[in-house]
Design a protein around this motif. Structure first.
Motif, PDB file in Angstrom:
ATOM      1  N   GLY A 109       7.425 -13.474   4.264  1.00 22.43           N
ATOM      2  CA  GLY A 109       7.238 -12.315   5.330  1.00 22.43           C
ATOM      3  C   GLY A 109       8.108 -11.296   5.412  1.00 22.43           C
ATOM      4  O   GLY A 109       8.003 -10.456   6.130  1.00 22.43           O
ATOM      5  N   LEU A 110       9.022 -11.397   4.589  1.00 19.77           N
ATOM      6  CA  LEU A 110       9.968  -9.880   4.737  1.00 19.77           C
ATOM      7  C   LEU A 110       9.119  -8.772   4.109  1.00 19.77           C
ATOM      8  O   LEU A 110       8.179  -8.874   3.336  1.00 19.77           O
ATOM      9  N   GLU A 111       9.507  -7.465   4.880  1.00 14.05           N
ATOM     10  CA  GLU A 111       8.587  -6.301   4.382  1.00 14.05           C
ATOM     11  C   GLU A 111       9.677  -5.252   4.711  1.00 14.05           C
ATOM     12  O   GLU A 111      10.742  -5.179   5.037  1.00 14.05           O
ATOM     13  N   VAL A 112       9.365  -4.101   3.795  1.00 12.69           N
ATOM     14  CA  VAL A 112      10.049  -2.902   3.864  1.00 12.69           C
ATOM     15  C   VAL A 112       8.866  -1.645   3.849  1.00 12.69           C
ATOM     16  O   VAL A 112       7.781  -1.767   3.216  1.00 12.69           O
ATOM     17  N   PHE A 113       9.616  -0.647   4.684  1.00 17.71           N
ATOM     18  CA  PHE A 113       8.827   0.645   4.208  1.00 17.71           C
ATOM     19  C   PHE A 113       9.405   1.484   3.471  1.00 17.71           C
ATOM     20  O   PHE A 113      10.805   1.424   3.374  1.00 17.71           O
ATOM     21  N   GLY A 114       9.005   2.452   2.700  1.00 15.72           N
ATOM     22  CA  GLY A 114       9.476   3.336   1.701  1.00 15.72           C
ATOM     23  C   GLY A 114      10.532   4.271   2.387  1.00 15.72           C
ATOM     24  O   GLY A 114      11.504   4.595   1.942  1.00 15.72           O
TER      25      GLY A 114
ATOM     26  N   GLY B 198       2.461  11.926   6.187  1.00 16.03           N
ATOM     27  CA  GLY B 198       3.015  12.343   4.862  1.00 16.03           C
ATOM     28  C   GLY B 198       2.703  11.368   4.038  1.00 16.03           C
ATOM     29  O   GLY B 198       1.558  10.771   3.946  1.00 16.03           O
ATOM     30  N   ASP B 199       3.458  11.107   3.135  1.00 23.66           N
ATOM     31  CA  ASP B 199       3.380   9.730   2.161  1.00 23.66           C
ATOM     32  C   ASP B 199       4.565   8.768   2.383  1.00 23.66           C
ATOM     33  O   ASP B 199       5.519   9.202   2.814  1.00 23.66           O
ATOM     34  N   ASP B 200       4.047   7.593   2.166  1.00 23.96           N
ATOM     35  CA  ASP B 200       5.212   6.509   2.566  1.00 23.96           C
ATOM     36  C   ASP B 200       4.315   5.236   1.767  1.00 23.96           C
ATOM     37  O   ASP B 200       3.291   5.154   1.721  1.00 23.96           O
ATOM     38  N   PHE B 201       5.108   4.205   1.749  1.00 24.59           N
ATOM     39  CA  PHE B 201       4.285   2.911   1.384  1.00 24.59           C
ATOM     40  C   PHE B 201       5.113   1.798   2.030  1.00 24.59           C
ATOM     41  O   PHE B 201       6.052   1.814   2.655  1.00 24.59           O
ATOM     42  N   HIS B 202       4.603   0.689   1.866  1.00 24.00           N
ATOM     43  CA  HIS B 202       4.785  -0.545   2.636  1.00 24.00           C
ATOM     44  C   HIS B 202       4.678  -1.800   1.509  1.00 24.00           C
ATOM     45  O   HIS B 202       3.689  -1.827   0.928  1.00 24.00           O
ATOM     46  N   LEU B 203       5.783  -2.499   1.521  1.00 25.48           N
ATOM     47  CA  LEU B 203       5.817  -3.889   0.707  1.00 25.48           C
ATOM     48  C   LEU B 203       5.882  -5.299   1.650  1.00 25.48           C
ATOM     49  O   LEU B 203       6.888  -4.990   2.514  1.00 25.48           O
ATOM     50  N   LYS B 204       5.207  -6.101   1.242  1.00 30.07           N
ATOM     51  CA  LYS B 204       5.642  -7.524   2.048  1.00 30.07           C
ATOM     52  C   LYS B 204       5.476  -8.544   1.064  1.00 30.07           C
ATOM     53  O   LYS B 204       4.597  -8.605   0.361  1.00 30.07           O
ATOM     54  N   ASN B 205       6.671  -9.545   1.262  1.00 29.03           N
ATOM     55  CA  ASN B 205       6.667 -10.533   0.437  1.00 29.03           C
ATOM     56  C   ASN B 205       5.499 -11.672   1.300  1.00 29.03           C
ATOM     57  O   ASN B 205       5.978 -12.385   2.469  1.00 29.03           O
ATOM     58  N   LEU B 206       4.670 -12.046   0.507  1.00 22.70           N
ATOM     59  CA  LEU B 206       3.654 -13.251   1.205  1.00 22.70           C
ATOM     60  C   LEU B 206       4.379 -14.447   1.544  1.00 22.70           C
ATOM     61  O   LEU B 206       3.933 -15.240   2.344  1.00 22.70           O
ATOM     62  N   HIS B 207       5.396 -14.810   0.701  1.00 19.15           N
ATOM     63  CA  HIS B 207       6.039 -16.147   0.967  1.00 19.15           C
ATOM     64  C   HIS B 207       7.170 -16.191   2.095  1.00 19.15           C
ATOM     65  O   HIS B 207       7.339 -17.028   2.800  1.00 19.15           O
TER      66      HIS B 207
ATOM     67  N   GLU C 144       0.846  -1.215   0.086  1.00 19.38           N
ATOM     68  CA  GLU C 144       0.106   0.021  -0.005  1.00 19.38           C
ATOM     69  C   GLU C 144       0.923   1.266   0.071  1.00 19.38           C
ATOM     70  O   GLU C 144       1.874   1.022   0.513  1.00 19.38           O
ATOM     71  N   TRP C 145       0.390   2.435  -0.708  1.00 20.09           N
ATOM     72  CA  TRP C 145       1.132   3.579  -0.736  1.00 20.09           C
ATOM     73  C   TRP C 145       0.091   4.476  -0.054  1.00 20.09           C
ATOM     74  O   TRP C 145      -1.053   4.511  -0.419  1.00 20.09           O
ATOM     75  N   LEU C 146       0.583   5.313   0.984  1.00 20.48           N
ATOM     76  CA  LEU C 146      -0.525   6.181   1.712  1.00 20.48           C
ATOM     77  C   LEU C 146      -0.134   7.747   1.570  1.00 20.48           C
ATOM     78  O   LEU C 146       1.212   7.731   1.687  1.00 20.48           O
ATOM     79  N   SER C 147      -0.782   8.482   1.684  1.00 21.61           N
ATOM     80  CA  SER C 147      -0.534  10.093   1.814  1.00 21.61           C
ATOM     81  C   SER C 147      -1.608  10.581   2.731  1.00 21.61           C
ATOM     82  O   SER C 147      -3.035  10.554   2.467  1.00 21.61           O
ATOM     83  N   ASN C 148      -1.053  11.409   3.851  1.00 22.81           N
ATOM     84  CA  ASN C 148      -2.266  11.975   4.684  1.00 22.81           C
ATOM     85  C   ASN C 148      -1.502  13.080   5.508  1.00 22.81           C
ATOM     86  O   ASN C 148      -0.263  12.942   5.697  1.00 22.81           O
ATOM     87  N   PRO C 149      -2.301  13.709   5.911  1.00 25.54           N
ATOM     88  CA  PRO C 149      -1.509  15.006   7.003  1.00 25.54           C
ATOM     89  C   PRO C 149      -0.664  14.436   8.016  1.00 25.54           C
ATOM     90  O   PRO C 149       0.169  15.333   8.623  1.00 25.54           O
ATOM     91  N   TYR C 150      -0.997  13.383   8.681  1.00 25.40           N
ATOM     92  CA  TYR C 150      -0.495  12.694   9.746  1.00 25.40           C
ATOM     93  C   TYR C 150       0.760  12.146   9.696  1.00 25.40           C
ATOM     94  O   TYR C 150       2.095  12.543  10.120  1.00 25.40           O
TER      95      TYR C 150
END
Length: 334
Positions: A61-66, A50-59, A42-48
């Motif tokens: 479980g590894l994940e990373v934030f923008g 700012g903007d950022d995104f999240h990626l998760k490998n479903l197999h 997901e990629w999100l942008s809001n006043p609280y």
């Protein structure tokens, strides 16, 4: 955090990842053809926040934030092509096109991070016209060149030379469905009078890309990572015609000899300046070295292949890629 944007079949990331693992450096690999099937994001942008995104490998479980990504290696991503569940053909095509659009937008968004391979600049920098113009501006020898879709222009160009090289522009293979066979379009050296004997239709039905034939002592493949250059000598002239003498790619499985070599500082400086002018940090350059020891620039692939060079010569290209991404990842953390 280092983000590798690639595809499942590409073996080039493997030795670089091995360096990361040896040094305990965190990374996240995104195989883009499985964006919808193997990942949650997901990629999100809001006043609280700012903007950022999240990626998760479903197999895995590894994940990373923008916000943790500081270095990006864009290594030949593919268009999303897999789905977790299928619908009708039209809906499937729509969903995959939407995923492709999201992926492109995301990679543009990451364009301000340090990048080896760049979603914005790789494609535009691959223009043969742009490359030849820039090489000439930087004082490098280049072949005389013609692009045309009419026989008159081809005739005017070819009449200056006994032999010309016929090249592909952007598509170097044809798949024949009935024969289930691929035909690779290697560079051909043809006599000008034989080329001009072809009917007009051979020229107005396509774009003809010609350069004057330049005698070779040998050829060079120079891989550039950041400001580091890795020159490789390719002894194509030891090969027979049709086996690498004209187009060294034909000799890769026929014993074509590769070796480490040195090039004049002016040539290595040309390569790094060339990339800087195109906003790139990586490129694979092809040169001819003539019997008179003149260097002639042919082209630069902004995201070219290099692993076979490392395997043939021992040039530490994968380590340099890993070190460069790590250095710039750490710089951003300071």
């Amino acid at each position: 955090m280092i983000l590798i944007v690639s595809n499942k079949e590409d073996i080039h990331p493997t030795p670089v990842i091995e360096h990361f693992e040896t040094m305990g450096v965190p990374f996240f690999r995104l195989n883009t053809e499985t964006l919808l099937s193997d990942y949650e994001f997901e990629w999100l942008s809001n006043p609280y926040c700012g903007d950022d995104f999240h990626l998760k490998n479903l197999h895995t479980g590894l994940e990373v934030f923008g916000h943790d990504i500081n270095s990006v290696w864009e290594r030949r991503p593919l268009v999303p092509s897999e789905l977790r569940s299928v619908n009708c053909k039209e809906v499937n095509e729509h969903n995959l096109k939407e995923a492709h659009g999201f992926l492109s937008f995301l990679l543009y968004y990451l364009g301000d991070r340090y990048c080896l391979g760049h979603h914005l600049y790789d494609r535009s920098s691959a223009s043969k016209m742009l490359q030849l113009k820039l090489a000439r501006q930087l004082g490098m020898n280049i072949p005389d060149t013609c692009f045309a879709n009419n026989k008159a222009a081809v005739r005017e160009f070819s009449n200056n030379y006994d032999i010309v090289c016929l090249k592909s522009i952007d598509n170097d293979n044809i798949w024949f469905e009935e024969e289930m066979q691929e035909h690779v379009l290697y560079t051909q050296a043809v006599k000008s009078n034989e080329l001009l004997a072809l009917p007009d239709e051979a020229f107005f039905q396509t774009v003809t890309y010609l350069q004057n034939y330049i005698p070779k002592a040998y050829e060079l493949r120079i891989t550039v990572v950041g400001t580091e250059t890795f020159p490789c000598r390719i002894d194509s002239q030891e090969m027979e015609a049709g086996c690498g003498k004209i187009d060294w790619r034909q000799g890769l499985d026929k014993g074509l000899h590769h070796s480490k070599c040195h090039v004049p500082k002016a040539v290595s400086d040309f390569c790094t300046t060339f990339l800087k002018r195109l906003n790139l940090n990586f490129g694979c350059f092809d040169f001819i070295v003539t019997p008179e020891n003149d260097y002639v620039f042919l082209e630069c692939n902004p995201n070219g292949q290099w692993l076979w060079i490392e395997q043939e010569t021992g040039l530490p290209i994968s380590k340099c890629i890993a070190d460069t991404l790590i250095i710039h990842d750490k710089k951003q953390h300071k």
